[in-house]
Design an enzyme around this catalytic site. Sequence first.
Site: not given
Ligand code: FAS
Ligand code: PHB
Length: 401
Positions: A77, A297, A301
Amino acid sequence: MTQPCLRTQVAIIGGGPSGLLLARLLHFDGIDSVIIERQSAAHVEGRIRAGVLEQGSVEVLTRAGVGKGLAQHGLTHGGFELASDGCLLRIDLERLTGKTVTVYGQTEVTKDLMAAHRASGTQMFHEASGVALHALGADRPSVSFDHGGQAWRIEADFIAGCDGFHGASRQAIPANCRSEFEKVYPFGWLGILADVPPCHDELIYATSQRGFALASMRSETRSRYYIQCRVDEDLDAWPDDRLWEELGRRLGPQVASGITTGPALEKSIAPLRSYVCETMRYGRLFLVGDAAHIVPPTGAKGLNLAIGDAHYLSTALGAFYARDETRGLEAYADVALRRVWKAERFSWMLTGLLHDFDDATDFDQRIRAAELDYIFTSEAAQRSIAENYIGLPFEDVLAGG
Ligand code: FAS
Ligand code: PHB
């Protein structure tokens, strides 16, 4: 029964994007790691989250050996739209910065990383419980956990806390050794995923009298939409047809005519918060990704910051094991936090600009209107948004903090 004890160079807690990517990057530097993950593999691979990757993130993922799916299925994009009460402005990323972003879901990134992990045979424990960190100040820290009815211990040189906001790692840093900064927003995002073609060929971030909406996508046949909602919103109060109608109202008539509706594959509400933990290092423990920081979100980032942290830490560990160089490890927290805070600022700014705040005063409303008017009429303002959205450049973590 004796407690099995493994030995590795880096014990990684958390098998989400941060942990999986770090393990891949270390693997290519010949550094051994073991991942300990709380959930099942299916649960991790089934999560639906982020959608936009910065160019720097694509380069890191490609270096980690998972660039093929991205190259084949990622959508490049060159811009995105801002919509304000139905008026559209294209932020022309490519003209303003010379760079683009790639739309490729976090679900796919995670699946690609998991497939690469399985192919490499690197050890990973799923459905581990009772994870605890030990001797973080010593040069032989360890992680203990239960798995398959057995108590395990893993001894390592370093521990990477990649276990997200609710994980165990950050809590292992004594409260008097960490500073926490948080802002909780008074609203959430209600997201819907549907196998319908996107309403536009690029993302649309919209603000309206009824609140924020985002039109995103996963492919040319799968769309992802969000609307701002109350934090305590009842998902049952949002049947598909009500949500599709609200999206059309918030995105404006010009866009609404392009929306194809269809049944939700997934519908969920995510709370919004800004959070940073300083420090991201405590002795031999290094925090990566959501374990250390959370962004709303709005600026896309979260996942990109996690990828950046994994890049910095793998580079620092690579120099340590190759040349006994500690400068990168010493600088990791400062260098990572400089990039984190700039992304926090951008995400907070965009969230404030595009969402409705119940407690906004008349003055606040006028300032928001003036900010939007300035962005819609100033190339300098648009360039600032563009350079933050495509991702700020990485520093050289080996050059020191
Ligand atoms: P994660 O939370 O993805 O992964 C952590 C891992 O550690 C998980 O698999 C968990 O099960 C595990 N864990 C937790 N506790 C533990 C323990 N005690 N022992 C062992 N394992 C354990 N970012 C965007 O850029 N755009 C978005 O639209 C967006 N939407 C999101 C929606 C939701 C509901 C959430 C929660 C986050 C969203 N994010 C979004 C942010 C998300 O994408 C994170 O930045 C990304 O998952 C970060 O990855 P990790 O740091 O690996 O954390
Ligand atoms: C997406 O889930 O596609 C998404 C979420 C947040 C953004 C952009 C894209 O800022």
